[in-house]
Design an enzyme around this catalytic site. Structure first.
Site, short mmCIF file in Angstrom:
data_model
loop_
_atom_site.label_atom_id
_atom_site.label_comp_id
_atom_site.label_asym_id
_atom_site.label_seq_id
_atom_site.Cartn_x
_atom_site.Cartn_y
_atom_site.Cartn_z
N GLY A 142 0.81 -1.21 0.00
CA GLY A 142 0.00 0.00 0.00
C GLY A 142 0.84 1.26 0.00
N SER A 143 0.39 2.27 0.74
CA SER A 143 0.98 3.62 0.67
C SER A 143 2.41 3.72 1.17
CB SER A 143 0.10 4.60 1.44
OG SER A 143 -1.15 4.76 0.80
N VAL A 144 2.90 2.70 1.85
CA VAL A 144 4.32 2.71 2.23
C VAL A 144 5.19 2.85 0.99
CG1 VAL A 144 6.18 1.32 3.25
CG2 VAL A 144 3.93 1.38 4.34
N PHE A 145 4.69 2.33 -0.15
CA PHE A 145 5.46 2.38 -1.40
C PHE A 145 5.58 3.80 -1.94
CE2 PHE A 145 6.11 1.75 -6.00
CZ PHE A 145 7.21 0.90 -5.97
N LYS A 146 4.76 4.71 -1.46
CA LYS A 146 4.86 6.11 -1.91
C LYS A 146 6.23 6.70 -1.59
CE LYS A 146 -0.12 6.84 -1.50
NZ LYS A 146 -1.22 7.36 -0.66
#
Length: 584
Positions: free
Chosen positions: A304-308
């Site tokens: 999820g948003s950790v990849f941002k």
């Protein structure tokens, strides 16, 4: 005619005797330790028929925490009693007085025993040093106080350490040139499997006495202590785990009822695993067929948003992080109105702090137009893909891996996805085909905190001989490949801190912790449903203290509904616990 028949019978008899003699020679002289396809040790089996024994140590190597405490087993001073005591007039009252065990209980235990035993097994009564000396000072045949090796009822970091079992076929496959009993324990998962060759036993330590057919002493009451007598074996694997921190981390994970997930805590000073908790826990009744044997912290998950964080790094290097540029965070990445998370117009920094999907979907598409491989290249630079566990040359093994069952992360699976703008947008927010292990995510945070320096993660620092000298060292090693620049790392550090200090940041819950935290949240859609509700992976990954980084921590709760299963409180309590631990 009768002479021919006699000659034939004589030939048959001689042939039979020769074959019988050959068989006896095979049994008595040739295959005494590896008889038949089952590799039966005939010497051991014959001894068993005329002896009774108590194994004190099975001879397999041990795992220690970073401070030298045994992890999987413990050495306990126990009272050992032999069955032949029923045939002796022994001073039971003195033994009772020293151990505080009622004489009647001692007598009952001996009367029902068919073989030597440690009193109270499987939870034996532990004797003090003083009690041990007094018991052995009595010199009563069949009564001993010895230090015996017991498996812990609860093993810290059980999935990381791994399990052992008996598997004759696998034993023969791994070690075709070794003469080992079929009952030799081998590692089947985790570090037990990775280090198995070093942990194999040289022999058992045991107390033995000879008996006749009725179980009575054959040569009096002389009990012998049998030991391989090798000062170097068994070896000890010195892990990087801190047992105290590990046990506290496990309590916190269970306190917050994480049924699938856990946490990874890295010591950034030497980039090693201080604690690793995986749930579900190992099922003791059926360990090998349950999900609990899987280490969720080394298995790839939807991030999820950790990849941002990866998209932000690439955007910084490509000058797409203009602070004056505004992104329309009132829309979803597909352009539809964002009803749940309508943040309006946000700049790059605020978009990261509030985790705006629209911003990072757009940025991922722009990066893809410049370079279809951009997301994969930056994921690799941040050690999010590929293996991060320690590997290197050890003796005859050129690529020894401490974490042999570690998954590799990924961004795309196909060229079609790599060049599709819609897939790029979904990948930019850590969905679609993006996967990473919690361990790799923790290492990404450590890489950023160190200014871009990528290092392998160690779970063990050395293999020690029994006498304490070093057999093999596992030095700190850098991870191969390109990394982000110190400049990019510095800007990422500020973005990760903004997640916490921004009044609307997704990590604002951590503002009042004793250590200043920097990090990134994530809520990933898994595509799974339960009772009609979408399941999510909930993440928080970060490092602390911000000004002088010491720890990298990832907490993750897998396959939970959106309104439940957060990890913020778990992460916060871990920070508090580590602060208190450091103050002591």
């Amino acid at each position: 005619m009768w002479r021919k028949r006699a000659a034939a019978w004589l030939f048959i008899c001689i042939t039979g005797l020769v074959l019988l003699a050959a068989r006896l020679i095979q049994i008595q002289l040739v295959d005494t330790e590896t008889f038949s396809k089952h590799h039966v040790n005939l010497l051991e089996e014959s001894v068993k028929q005329r002896t009774q024994e108590l194994v004190i140590d099975n001879g397999r190597g041990n795992f220690l925490d970073r401070n030298g405490t045994m992890l999987t087993h413990k050495m306990v001073s126990v009272l050992v009693l032999f069955p032949f005591l029923t045939k002796l007039d022994w001073d039971i009252e003195k033994v009772s007085a020293i151990t505080n065990i009622p004489a009647a209980d001692l007598q009952k235990a001996v009367a029902s025993a068919k073989k030597p035993f440690a009193y109270g097994e499987p939870d034996p009564i532990e004797l003090t040093d003083s009690q041990t000396k007094k018991i052995n000072g009595l010199n009563i045949p069949g009564v001993f106080a010895v230090e015996k090796k017991f498996e812990r009822s609860s093993v810290p970091a059980e999935q990381l350490i791994g399990l052992t079992g008996e598997n004759p076929e696998e034993l023969a496959r791994r070690y075709p040139n070794k003469e080992l009993s079929e009952k030799t324990l081998i590692g089947v998962s985790g570090l037990e499997e990775s280090f198995d060759e070093f942990l194999l036993p040289e022999g058992k330590s045991k107390l033995v006495y000879h008996v006749d057919g009725s179980g009575a002493p054959l040569f009096g009451t002389n009990v012998k202590y049998v030991d391989p007598a090798n000062p170097f074996y068994p070896v000890n694997i010195r892990t990087t785990i801190d047992k105290t921190i590990q046990e506290k981390a496990e309590k916190l994970v269970d306190q917050y009822q994480i049924k699938k997930g856990g946490l990874v805590l890295l010591n950034m000073e030497d980039n090693s695993v201080l604690a690793m908790v995986s749930r579900p826990a190992v099922n003791k009744k059926d360990p090998y067929s349950s999900a609990g044997i899987t280490n969720m912290m080394t298995e790839q998950q939807i991030v999820g948003s950790v990849f941002k964080t990866v998209v932000a790094a690439a955007a910084i290097d490509q000058n797409l992080d203009d602070p004056m540029r505004l992104f329309d965070c009132s829309k979803k990445i597909n352009g539809n109105p964002e009803l749940t998370y309508n943040y309006g117009m946000l700049n790059f920094s605020d978009s990261f702090a509030r985790s705006c999907n629209r911003t990072f979907g757009e940025l991922a598409q722009e990066l893809q137009k410049q370079n279809p491989n951009a997301l994969e290249e930056y994921a690799a630079k941040l050690s999010l893909t590929g293996s991060v566990g320690w590997q290197g040359e050890v003796f005859h093994t050129s690529n020894f891996k401490q974490l042999a069952d570690e998954d590799k992360g990924r961004v795309f699976l196909s060229d079609e996805a790599r060049t599709d703008s819609n897939y790029a947008a979904m990948s930019g927010i850590g969905q679609h085909e993006v996967r990473a292990t919690p361990l790799a995510v923790a290492n990404m945070m450590a890489t950023i905190a160190r200014g871009g320096k990528k290092e392998m993660v160690r779970a063990a620092t050395k293999i020690e001989y029994k006498n304490g000298t070093t057999m093999i060292d596992f030095p700190e090693n850098s991870l191969a490949g390109e990394t982000i620049s110190p400049y990019t790392a510095s800007k990422l550090q500020k973005l990760l801190r903004e997640v916490v200090v921004n009044p609307n940041g997704t990590g604002r819950w951590f503002q009042d912790l004793p250590y200043e935290v920097a990090g990134k949240s994530g809520t990933a859609e898994t595509g799974k449903y339960e009772n009609g509700q979408q399941l999510h992976n909930k993440w928080f990954a970060g490092y602390f203290p911000y000004q002088n980084p010491k720890y990298a921590l990832v907490a993750v709760n897998l396959d939970v509904i959106d309104s439940e299963g957060g990890v913020n409180q778990l992460f916060a309590d871990m920070v508090k616990m580590l602060y208190e631990n450091d103050q002591r």
